[in-house]
Design a protein around this motif. Structure first.
Motif, short mmCIF file in Angstrom:
data_model
loop_
_atom_site.label_atom_id
_atom_site.label_comp_id
_atom_site.label_asym_id
_atom_site.label_seq_id
_atom_site.Cartn_x
_atom_site.Cartn_y
_atom_site.Cartn_z
N THR A 1 -7.05 38.87 2.37
CA THR A 1 -8.16 39.34 3.20
C THR A 1 -7.82 39.34 4.69
O THR A 1 -8.46 40.04 5.46
N VAL A 2 -6.82 38.56 5.09
CA VAL A 2 -6.43 38.55 6.50
C VAL A 2 -5.90 39.93 6.93
O VAL A 2 -5.92 40.27 8.12
N LEU A 3 -5.45 40.73 5.97
CA LEU A 3 -4.89 42.05 6.27
C LEU A 3 -5.95 43.14 6.33
O LEU A 3 -5.65 44.28 6.68
N MET B 1 -16.62 34.52 7.35
CA MET B 1 -16.14 33.28 6.73
C MET B 1 -15.33 33.61 5.48
O MET B 1 -15.78 33.40 4.34
N ILE B 2 -14.15 34.16 5.69
CA ILE B 2 -13.27 34.49 4.58
C ILE B 2 -12.23 33.38 4.39
O ILE B 2 -12.08 32.50 5.24
N PHE B 3 -11.56 33.43 3.25
CA PHE B 3 -10.38 32.59 3.03
C PHE B 3 -9.18 33.52 3.21
O PHE B 3 -8.81 34.25 2.28
N PRO B 4 -8.60 33.55 4.41
CA PRO B 4 -7.67 34.62 4.79
C PRO B 4 -6.43 34.73 3.91
O PRO B 4 -5.90 35.82 3.72
N SER C 1 -9.52 45.13 7.56
CA SER C 1 -10.23 45.38 8.81
C SER C 1 -11.44 44.45 8.90
O SER C 1 -11.86 43.84 7.90
N GLY C 2 -12.03 44.36 10.09
CA GLY C 2 -13.22 43.53 10.26
C GLY C 2 -14.36 43.95 9.35
O GLY C 2 -15.05 43.11 8.77
N GLY C 3 -14.54 45.25 9.22
CA GLY C 3 -15.60 45.75 8.35
C GLY C 3 -15.35 45.41 6.90
O GLY C 3 -16.26 45.02 6.16
N GLU C 4 -14.10 45.55 6.46
CA GLU C 4 -13.76 45.21 5.07
C GLU C 4 -13.92 43.71 4.82
O GLU C 4 -14.37 43.29 3.75
N GLN C 5 -13.56 42.90 5.80
CA GLN C 5 -13.74 41.45 5.65
C GLN C 5 -15.22 41.10 5.50
O GLN C 5 -15.59 40.24 4.69
N GLN C 6 -16.07 41.77 6.26
CA GLN C 6 -17.50 41.50 6.13
C GLN C 6 -18.01 41.95 4.77
O GLN C 6 -18.91 41.31 4.19
N MET C 7 -17.44 43.01 4.23
CA MET C 7 -17.79 43.43 2.87
C MET C 7 -17.41 42.35 1.86
O MET C 7 -18.17 42.08 0.91
N VAL C 8 -16.26 41.74 2.04
CA VAL C 8 -15.83 40.66 1.15
C VAL C 8 -16.83 39.50 1.21
O VAL C 8 -17.22 38.95 0.17
N VAL C 9 -17.25 39.13 2.42
CA VAL C 9 -18.20 38.03 2.58
C VAL C 9 -19.51 38.34 1.86
O VAL C 9 -20.07 37.49 1.15
#
Length: 228
Positions: free
Chosen positions: A126-128, A87-90, A130-138
Motif C-alpha cells: 500500500t505504500v506504493l 491509517m494503512i499498514f504500508p 496514490s493517496g486516493g488509493e490508500q484512502q480507498m484501502v482504509v
C-alpha cells in the motif's frame, strides 16, 4: 435503534471543547457533521469511539451504553472509526490490509467490489499506492469488518477534491447496506450532497440540525459552517 448522543460534553485541558451536544445517527443513513476548524468535531468522534472519554452526557449504540465499554469493545460491538490521516499498514499489500478485518472471503470480496481500482493493485504494497488509493484501502478495510456504525473523520485531508468526489458515492453505497455513517468533512458541499441529516457545530455547540438542503440553500448558515 440508532447511535444516540444526548447532552455530550468533551473536555481537553482546562475547558470543554464540546458542550451539551445531542444528535442521532440512524442505520442506513448518513449524518454529515460540519463546522469551522477547532469547533470540536474530531473530539466528538473520539469520544464516541473511546479515544477520549466524554466528561458528561450519554452515548448509546442500539441501546448499549458505550461509555461503559473500552475502545476495543466498542469496535468489536460494531463501531468503526476511520481517523484523520490514512491509517494503512504500508508494508502490507492491499489484500493483506483487507484480510486484517474481513472475517470471511465473502466480506473481503464485498469490500473489494466497492473499489474496482484496487483489484489491479491487490498484491501491491500500500505504500506504493496514490493517496486516493490508500484512502480507498482504509475505507474498504473498515467496511470489510461489517460495522453497524461508521465514523469518518476528514477523509479528504491531502486529497484533491476530484479524488474525494470519487469516494462520496461509495460512502452512500455503504450506508445503503444498513450502516449508519457519521461523516465529518471540510468539503461541506460534497459531504452534504450525500447526507440524510446535517449538523453544524460551532464553538463546541450545535448551531444547526436538520435537512442538508436547508443548510445548502442558506448562505449565512453555510458561512457559519465554514468560518464559525
Amino acid at each position: 435503534m440508532s447511535l444516540v448522543l444526548d447532552d455530550v460534553t468533551v473536555r481537553r485541558g482546562i475547558g470543554p471543547v464540546i458542550s451539551n451536544v445531542s444528535l442521532e445517527v440512524e442505520p442506513g443513513k448518513i449524518t454529515t457533521l460540519v463546522g469551522p476548524n477547532g469547533a470540536g468535531k474530531t473530539s466528538l468522534l473520539e469520544a464516541i469511539s473511546g479515544v477520549v472519554q466524554a466528561a458528561g452526557g450519554t452515548i448509546t449504540m442500539d441501546g448499549t451504553d458505550l461509555r461503559k465499554l473500552s475502545r476495543r469493545r466498542r469496535s468489536t460491538a460494531g463501531l468503526k472509526h476511520v481517523e484523520q490521516g490514512r491509517m494503512i499498514f504500508p508494508s502490507l499489500t492491499v489484500r493483506e490490509n483487507l484480510k486484517l478485518t474481513a472475517r470471511t472471503q465473502a466480506d473481503f470480496e464485498e469490500a473489494l467490489a466497492l473499489f474496482p481500482e484496487l483489484e489491479k493493485r491487490i498484491d501491491n504494497a500500500t505504500v506504493l499506492l496514490s493517496g486516493g488509493e490508500q484512502q480507498m484501502v482504509v475505507l474498504a478495510r473498515a467496511f470489510a469488518a461489517k460495522p453497524r456504525y461508521l465514523l469518518l473523520d476528514e477523509m479528504s485531508l491531502g486529497l484533491a477534491p476530484v479524488v474525494f468526489l470519487r469516494l462520496m458515492p461509495i460512502i452512500k453505497q455503504i450506508s445503503e447496506t444498513g450502516v449508519g455513517v457519521l461523516l465529518v468533512e471540510q468539503f461541506a458541499h460534497m459531504a452534504l450532497g450525500v447526507a440524510d441529516d446535517a449538523v453544524v457545530v460551532t464553538s463546541g455547540r450545535v448551531s444547526y440540525q436538520g435537512e442538508p438542503q436547508g443548510l445548502l440553500s442558506d448562505e449565512d448558515l453555510l458561512k457559519q459552517a465554514y468560518l464559525g
